[in-house]
Design a protein around this motif. Structure first.
Motif, mmCIF file in Angstrom:
data_model
loop_
_atom_site.group_PDB
_atom_site.id
_atom_site.type_symbol
_atom_site.label_atom_id
_atom_site.label_comp_id
_atom_site.label_asym_id
_atom_site.label_seq_id
_atom_site.Cartn_x
_atom_site.Cartn_y
_atom_site.Cartn_z
ATOM 1 N N GLU A 179 0.842 -1.202 0.000
ATOM 2 C CA GLU A 179 0.000 0.000 0.000
ATOM 3 C C GLU A 179 0.866 1.237 0.000
ATOM 4 O OE1 GLU A 179 -2.419 0.693 3.604
ATOM 5 O OE2 GLU A 179 -1.197 -0.891 4.484
ATOM 6 N N GLY A 180 0.321 2.305 -0.553
ATOM 7 C CA GLY A 180 1.032 3.580 -0.577
ATOM 8 C C GLY A 180 0.076 4.658 -0.132
ATOM 9 N N PHE B 174 -1.750 6.623 -1.985
ATOM 10 C CA PHE B 174 -2.970 6.689 -2.799
ATOM 11 C C PHE B 174 -3.714 5.360 -2.872
ATOM 12 C CE2 PHE B 174 -0.478 10.148 -4.661
ATOM 13 C CZ PHE B 174 -1.430 11.145 -4.699
HETATM 14 N N1 LIG Z 1 2.358 -4.281 -10.304
HETATM 15 C C1 LIG Z 1 2.746 -4.565 -9.047
HETATM 16 N N2 LIG Z 1 3.326 -5.758 -8.765
HETATM 17 C C2 LIG Z 1 3.704 -6.069 -7.515
HETATM 18 N N3 LIG Z 1 3.550 -5.249 -6.440
HETATM 19 C C3 LIG Z 1 2.995 -4.041 -6.652
HETATM 20 C C4 LIG Z 1 2.573 -3.630 -7.959
HETATM 21 N N4 LIG Z 1 2.065 -2.384 -7.864
HETATM 22 C C5 LIG Z 1 2.169 -2.033 -6.570
HETATM 23 N N5 LIG Z 1 2.725 -3.006 -5.828
HETATM 24 C C6 LIG Z 1 2.971 -2.960 -4.355
HETATM 25 O O1 LIG Z 1 2.029 -2.073 -3.754
HETATM 26 C C7 LIG Z 1 2.693 -0.934 -3.143
HETATM 27 C C8 LIG Z 1 1.840 0.307 -3.344
HETATM 28 O O2 LIG Z 1 1.625 0.523 -4.742
HETATM 29 P P1 LIG Z 1 1.834 1.970 -5.388
HETATM 30 O O3 LIG Z 1 3.219 2.420 -5.132
HETATM 31 O O4 LIG Z 1 1.404 1.898 -6.820
HETATM 32 O O5 LIG Z 1 0.774 2.818 -4.526
HETATM 33 P P2 LIG Z 1 0.717 4.378 -4.207
HETATM 34 O O6 LIG Z 1 -0.346 4.562 -3.190
HETATM 35 O O7 LIG Z 1 0.572 5.129 -5.488
HETATM 36 O O8 LIG Z 1 2.138 4.663 -3.575
HETATM 37 P P3 LIG Z 1 2.826 6.080 -3.130
HETATM 38 O O9 LIG Z 1 2.645 6.180 -1.653
HETATM 39 O O10 LIG Z 1 4.262 5.792 -3.500
HETATM 40 O O11 LIG Z 1 2.204 7.155 -3.953
HETATM 41 C C9 LIG Z 1 4.077 -0.900 -3.799
HETATM 42 O O12 LIG Z 1 5.055 -0.282 -2.975
HETATM 43 C C10 LIG Z 1 4.359 -2.388 -4.010
HETATM 44 O O13 LIG Z 1 4.789 -2.996 -2.801
#
Ligand SMILES: Nc1ncnc2c1ncn2[C@@H]1O[C@H](COP(=O)(O)OP(=O)(O)OP(=O)(O)O)[C@@H](O)[C@H]1O
Ligand SMILES: [Mg+2]
Length: 241
Positions: A11-12, A14
């Motif tokens: 999770e991140g 967003f």
């Molecule tokens: N295509 C994928 N394959 C494997 N794991 C993934 C993939 N996409 C995301 N993840 C996992 O999910 C986590 C969160 O995804 P992502 O970075 O896209 O979310 P975000 O909420 O946009 O993050 P941020 O806080 O960086 O903005 C990643 O750090 C990774 O561990």
């Protein structure tokens, strides 16, 4: 269509990313943490993934859900993040050089397509469990939600595209130097975990000099990604006793 039986993989800020099945294949689905508030960001990310078509090791877009239930179905980009490798102190001196070089090559692939990532950090770099023939882990860039374009490109259109509304804020011109400074921070984080002693001191010094150049305040003073790659390639194999 998708099977809703999922496990969280990450999770991140967003999104929440879950393991799922899409048309009988193992896949990942990113769902927003804040409901459909950021639907236009999801549209943008889906467009960039489709446009990149695997460049930078980016996941391939399988499906984008409707604006009232925005979710991105995509292929898996790897089993663990670079952040996890750094936290585990899993990289030695040459591991740092090779891994940062692999990331830089991925960044160069997306820059070549006119995309700037804008959110490069160790959490947004996936690392494969298996190694290639040269004994290196494959690295793949993920999370293109904040990316921008350096030039006009033809952006993919989706079903229900219009109902997503305006996300023109994402289409400001991108500066590739943003990714260089972020890669410099990643190199800094990696260097903080490793002790360069004895015959490796010169390697540590060269990496620190490169890192400082990448993190210069003025974007125009930073090396471009091609120069970063050349410097790192020069350092591959150096310092081994
Ligand atoms: N295509 C994928 N394959 C494997 N794991 C993934 C993939 N996409 C995301 N993840 C996992 O999910 C986590 C969160 O995804 P992502 O970075 O896209 O979310 P975000 O909420 O946009 O993050 P941020 O806080 O960086 O903005 C990643 O750090 C990774 O561990
Ligand atoms: Mg992320």
């Amino acid at each position: 269509m998708a099977n809703e039986n999922k496990d969280k993989v990450g999770e991140g800020a967003f999104g929440l990313v879950l393991r799922t099945v899409y048309e009988e294949y193992d896949a990942m689905v990113k769902v927003p943490r804040l409901g459909d508030f950021f639907a236009s960001h999801f549209l943008h990310e889906a467009q960039v993934l489709r446009y990149l078509d695997g460049a930078g090791g980016a996941p391939r877009l399988l499906h984008l859900g409707p604006p009232e239930d925005p979710r991105i179905f995509m292929t898996s980009a790897g089993s663990t993040t670079l952040q996890h490798l750094l936290d585990e102190e899993a990289l030695d001196e040459q591991g740092v050089v090779q891994t940062v070089l692999s990331v830089a090559l991925r960044v160069q692939e997306v820059h070549a397509k006119g995309v700037v990532h804008n959110d490069l950090k160790a959490d947004n770099v996936m690392v494969s469990a298996a190694c290639d023939q040269s004994g290196l882990h494959q690295v793949n860039l993920i999370d293109f939600g904040l990316s921008t374009f350096t030039r006009e490109v033809e952006r993919p259109q989706f079903e229900l595209h219009e109902s997503y509304g305006d996300c023109s804020v994402m289409f400001e011109e991108g500066d590739p130097a943003n990714d260089v400074v972020d890669l410099g921070s990643m190199l800094k984080e990696a260097l903080d975990e490793v002790c360069f002693l004895g015959s490796e001191e010169a390697l540590g010094g060269a990496l620190a000099t490169l890192m400082e150049a990448m993190m210069r305040e003025s974007a125009s003073d930073r090396p471009d990604i091609g120069e970063v790659i050349l410097s790192l390639q020069f350092l591959v194999g150096r310092g081994k006793s």
